[in-house]
Write a protein that holds these residues in place. Structure first.
Motif, PDB file in Angstrom:
ATOM      1  N   HIS A  83      15.267 -59.518 -26.370  1.00 26.34           N
ATOM      2  CA  HIS A  83      14.112 -60.062 -27.082  1.00 26.34           C
ATOM      3  C   HIS A  83      14.372 -61.490 -27.548  1.00 26.34           C
ATOM      4  O   HIS A  83      15.467 -61.801 -28.047  1.00 26.34           O
ATOM      5  CB  HIS A  83      13.783 -59.178 -28.281  1.00 26.34           C
ATOM      6  CG  HIS A  83      13.518 -57.759 -27.907  1.00 26.34           C
ATOM      7  ND1 HIS A  83      12.404 -57.385 -27.187  1.00 26.34           N
ATOM      8  CD2 HIS A  83      14.229 -56.618 -28.118  1.00 26.34           C
ATOM      9  CE1 HIS A  83      12.431 -56.071 -26.989  1.00 26.34           C
ATOM     10  NE2 HIS A  83      13.526 -55.597 -27.534  1.00 26.34           N
ATOM     11  N   ALA A 265       5.591 -60.577 -27.306  1.00 27.95           N
ATOM     12  CA  ALA A 265       6.766 -61.074 -28.029  1.00 27.95           C
ATOM     13  C   ALA A 265       6.553 -61.113 -29.541  1.00 27.95           C
ATOM     14  O   ALA A 265       7.511 -61.296 -30.296  1.00 27.95           O
ATOM     15  CB  ALA A 265       7.129 -62.469 -27.536  1.00 27.95           C
ATOM     16  N   ASN A 266       5.305 -60.944 -29.993  1.00 25.49           N
ATOM     17  CA  ASN A 266       5.004 -60.971 -31.426  1.00 25.49           C
ATOM     18  C   ASN A 266       4.936 -59.584 -32.046  1.00 25.49           C
ATOM     19  O   ASN A 266       4.585 -59.450 -33.220  1.00 25.49           O
ATOM     20  CB  ASN A 266       3.677 -61.695 -31.680  1.00 25.49           C
ATOM     21  CG  ASN A 266       3.832 -63.200 -31.705  1.00 25.49           C
ATOM     22  OD1 ASN A 266       4.935 -63.714 -31.867  1.00 25.49           O
ATOM     23  ND2 ASN A 266       2.738 -63.917 -31.519  1.00 25.49           N
ATOM     24  N   HIS A 297      10.022 -53.379 -27.576  1.00 26.20           N
ATOM     25  CA  HIS A 297       9.835 -54.329 -28.675  1.00 26.20           C
ATOM     26  C   HIS A 297      10.960 -54.176 -29.694  1.00 26.20           C
ATOM     27  O   HIS A 297      11.554 -53.101 -29.812  1.00 26.20           O
ATOM     28  CB  HIS A 297       8.481 -54.088 -29.354  1.00 26.20           C
ATOM     29  CG  HIS A 297       7.322 -54.218 -28.427  1.00 26.20           C
ATOM     30  ND1 HIS A 297       6.734 -55.420 -28.123  1.00 26.20           N
ATOM     31  CD2 HIS A 297       6.675 -53.290 -27.681  1.00 26.20           C
ATOM     32  CE1 HIS A 297       5.759 -55.231 -27.247  1.00 26.20           C
ATOM     33  NE2 HIS A 297       5.708 -53.947 -26.963  1.00 26.20           N
TER      34      HIS A 297
END
Length: 371
Positions: A83, A265-266, A297
């Motif tokens: 990540h 990615a958030n 995630h």
């Protein structure tokens, strides 16, 4: 007939060399997994379970029903997904190692601090500065109690509580997350200097929150709570299989966030320890934390000082749960969790640093290997 698949890491190694390279780096972090359970669930019942090492995974996935194959391939890819760092204002938070999120409650009825930082803003600022100095990567500021039985707070009152604290912490250069389930509070907090949203309802409580977070382009933590859509977060549990049910619920909230336009990615995920969950539910989730990396995630674990610690330690009161909090934090580190939401920052940072040193040493220790 509904088939669901789950790939759960069940065997771990100090480093890939101890498995002659037959191990994966879990979620790009400091934990290596060498054995996996591939579990097929049909209409709520487990019907098949395979064990596989990384070099056997393709063979096992090839045996799955077509309906489960694509999801299994995605989960296997997610388990090795590294990540990117979180960019929160001037601060960059790396997610290739565990980071500490410090709790700052500005509520009159917090179970941990009893409203001390709402009644005395200067004490709150000093406490926040001390937590940052002790090594907290970011501060999580909340103005509404989420303990069982707590009343729902009007958003105007919540804004009045959190905005001064956020402005004070932003002025000291801290990275800040706003702990709320209301879109208006999220907006006010982001305008005041917060850079991330931590929603205990997984953006399910307020109909505006999905669109608002997507528009602001900020990171968001989606937490699981069985009563997320209503006022009582703890209502409506009754799990068939706690681990799989929470996994499926987070999967659904993640998909809703993506559909609303929130960037992958958030998105961060939190299984919601203590929210509408029994002691057995909580221990099952802690033990199964590595599975949740299959969603792709970063993970947040919020278990600090929670009721399960008292239940496992002769009903120790809240102020005497440091040992249990550190044990759960270490369980999270060993599961590859990226963010640890805690009250006791200095102690957790020290535990993390020692853990990290042991992990680093394991990667260079070849003394037990031939040649």
């Amino acid at each position: 007939m509904t088939d669901r698949i789950y790939i759960r890491p069940v065997g771990f190694a100090p480093g890939p060399q101890s498995e002659h390279g037959n191990a994966i780096r879990l979620a790009g972090g400091m934990v290596y997994a060498s054995r996996f359970a591939v579990i097929l669930r049909r209409d709520g019942e487990v019907v098949e379970r395979w064990l596989a090492s990384p070099d056997m995974m393709r063979e096992v996935l090839g045996q799955l029903p077509d309906a489960a194959g694509a999801e299994a391939e995605a989960q296997w890819a997610n388990l090795t997904l590294a990540h990117p760092s979180l960019a929160l204002g001037a601060r960059t938070i790396r997610l290739d190692q565990p980071q500490v999120m410090a709790i700052l409650n500005v509520t009159p009825d917090s179970f941990s601090d009893g409203g001390r930082f709402l009644e005395d803003p200067e004490a709150g600022r000093d406490h926040a500065a001390a937590m940052v100095e002790a090594g907290a990567a970011l501060l999580d500021i909340g103005g509404e109690s989420t303990r069982p039985g707590a009343p729902v707070l009007w958003e105007g009152d919540e804004i009045a509580r959190v905005v001064p604290a956020i402005e004070a912490c932003a002025a000291m250069g801290a990275a800040i997350s706003i702990d709320t389930r209301k879109a208006a509070v999220m907006e006010a907090a982001l305008d005041a200097g917060a850079q991330m949203v931590n929603d205990v309802s997984g953006l399910a409580h307020d109909p505006r929150s999905l669109e608002m977070v997507a528009e602001r382009g900020c990171p968001v933590v989606l937490m699981h709570a069985p009563g997320a859509a209503g006022d009582d977060l703890h209502a409506g549990s009754g799990y068939g299989n706690t681990v799989f049910d929470v996994f499926d619920a987070l999967h659904a909230r993640r998909d809703a966030a993506l559909a609303a336009g929130i960037a992958p990615a958030n998105i961060l995920l939190d299984p919601g320890i203590g929210f509408g969950k029994s002691l057995a539910d909580n221990t099952a989730l802690i033990n199964a934390l590595p599975l949740f990396h299959a969603l792709g995630h970063p993970l947040l674990l919020g278990a600090s000082r929670k009721r399960m610690i008292g239940a496992l330690s002769n009903e120790a009161p809240v102020g005497h749960r440091l040992g249990g909090s550190l044990a759960l934090a270490l369980a999270g580190m060993n599961a590859g969790v990226q963010l640890l939401r805690v009250h006791d920052v200095a102690e957790t940072v020290q535990a993390r640093n020692v853990w990290r040193g042991l992990r680093d040493a394991a990667l260079t220790d070849f003394s037990d290997l031939p040649g």
